[in-house]
Scaffold this active site. Structure first.
Site, PDB file in Angstrom:
ATOM      1  N   CYS A 101       0.821  -1.202   0.000  1.00 51.19           N
ATOM      2  CA  CYS A 101       0.000   0.000   0.000  1.00 51.19           C
ATOM      3  C   CYS A 101       0.858   1.258   0.000  1.00 51.19           C
ATOM      4  O   CYS A 101       0.585   2.209  -0.735  1.00 51.19           O
ATOM      5  CB  CYS A 101      -0.921  -0.018   1.217  1.00 51.19           C
ATOM      6  SG  CYS A 101      -1.953   1.451   1.384  1.00 51.19           S
ATOM      7  N   CYS A 131      -5.632  -2.907   4.615  1.00 46.93           N
ATOM      8  CA  CYS A 131      -5.879  -1.521   4.226  1.00 46.93           C
ATOM      9  C   CYS A 131      -7.047  -1.342   3.263  1.00 46.93           C
ATOM     10  O   CYS A 131      -7.849  -0.430   3.432  1.00 46.93           O
ATOM     11  CB  CYS A 131      -4.606  -0.911   3.633  1.00 46.93           C
ATOM     12  SG  CYS A 131      -3.862  -1.880   2.300  1.00 46.93           S
TER      13      CYS A 131
END
Length: 358
Positions: A106, A201
């Site tokens: 991420c 996430c």
């Protein structure tokens, strides 16, 4: 004599949580010119039927925090980039029988990747609410651990390049979590009492197994006792299991642990005891290495994290061909699985890391 802070034009990535909100307010107090960005990522709407997707609540908090601070906010849609750079990778790894960690990608591929490429180059720095520190010396930027060893997030930042880490700033990196909470109250933040978010996430509160079921479905297979070859039950697909897993096996006579799986035959092998020979081991091979400085360390004695958290192992490394390392931990770890990340440290400095191959 008081040293004056050099003011910068900073992009602040805000999530709606306390950490990024405090980071924004600290930078504001230092007099920097700020623009806040909320990254709208893939899955938040498309699969909302699988579970609660908190992005609307997140954005409401972000707007309130930015309005209170007088900081302009931009909402950036990155669903396509997220699919291509993170989610597709996660699905491919799971299908191959490995245990990926999408949170590792991420930061490198989205926050300091797709976002930086599209927006960040116009700013002096890109700020996030990570518990980590940077240090510049002799034209190089190093990544240092946070003093809060439990919250430290250098593990998740280990895939950043030298260019990316040089652009990064982590305003709360020098604080412990308890201090950040106090700062949130001091700033009277709208989300001062909001709980920390958990989970992967891009999933929010959606269970990972529900995500896998949507993309990979169910494929009945055998649960086999490793030592005897006895079929003890059935499962819905090998991709729902990872080596070292205990939960979800639901067989009598436990506790049972997953010790191996075969992605071709869809078989999952289980056994008793967390200290099983296939689980408790101290040797691993790591590939796909990323060194934050741009070059490999010369030291052979380092420290290694094999998952996020305070636990760190002293280790010896030996270089192999094809950008791979053989790593010998000073003690055994239960649950090393291919696809997970090993991250290397020299004291409080995070050097980089790679993927566990075997």
């Amino acid at each position: 004599m008081t040293l004056r802070t050099v003011t910068m034009n900073i992009a602040v990535l805000v999530s709606g949580g306390v950490d990024s909100s405090v980071a924004l307010r600290l930078l504001k107090a230092e007099g920097h010119t700020l623009t806040a960005f909320y990254l709208k990522i893939w899955l938040e709407e498309e699969l909302s039927f699988l579970g609660e997707c908190p992005w609307e609540d997140d954005l409401a908090y972000v707007r309130a925090v930015c309005e209170q601070a007088g900081v302009p906010l931009e909402v950036v849609p990155l669903q396509k980039e997220y699919w291509e750079r993170v989610v597709a990778y996660t699905i491919d790894e799971v299908k191959a029988g490995r245990t990926p960690n999408p949170d590792m990608l991420c930061n490198a591929r989205i926050k300091f990747g797709a976002f930086y490429d599209a927006f960040g180059k116009g700013f002096d720095k890109v700020a996030t609410g990570h518990y980590a520190r940077t240090e510049e010396k002799n034209g190089k930027t190093s990544l240092r651990m946070s003093p809060d060893t439990i919250k430290d997030q250098t593990y998740f930042l280990s895939q950043l390049s030298q260019e990316q880490i040089a652009k990064a700033i982590f305003p709360i990196g020098r604080y412990e979590k308890s201090e950040v909470r106090k700062l949130a109250e001091k700033f009277a933040l709208p989300n001062a009492l909001r709980r920390d978010s958990q989970g992967i996430c891009f999933l929010g509160k959606i269970p990972f197994d529900k995500f896998l079921e949507y993309h990979l479905g169910k494929r009945p297979g055998k649960l086999i006792e490793y030592e005897t070859g006895t079929v003890l039950g059935e499962h819905d697909g090998f991709w729902y299991f990872t080596v070292g897993q205990r939960k979800g096996i639901r067989l009598s006579g436990g506790p049972w642990y997953v010790v191996a799986k075969n992605s071709e035959t869809n078989e999952v092998f289980i056994s008793h005891g967390e200290h099983h020979e296939l689980l408790a081991r101290n040797s691993l091979v790591v590939g796909g290495l990323n060194w934050i400085s741009g070059s490999a360390p010369t030291k052979k004695e380092l420290q290694v994290k094999v998952r996020h958290g305070a636990k760190i192992y002293p280790a010896t490394i030996e270089y192999m061909e094809s950008n791979m390392l053989e790593v010998m931990l000073k003690e055994k770890d239960q649950g090393l699985a291919a696809g997970q990340f090993a991250v290397f440290y020299d004291g409080e400095y995070c050097l980089g890391g790679g993927v566990i191959v075997e």
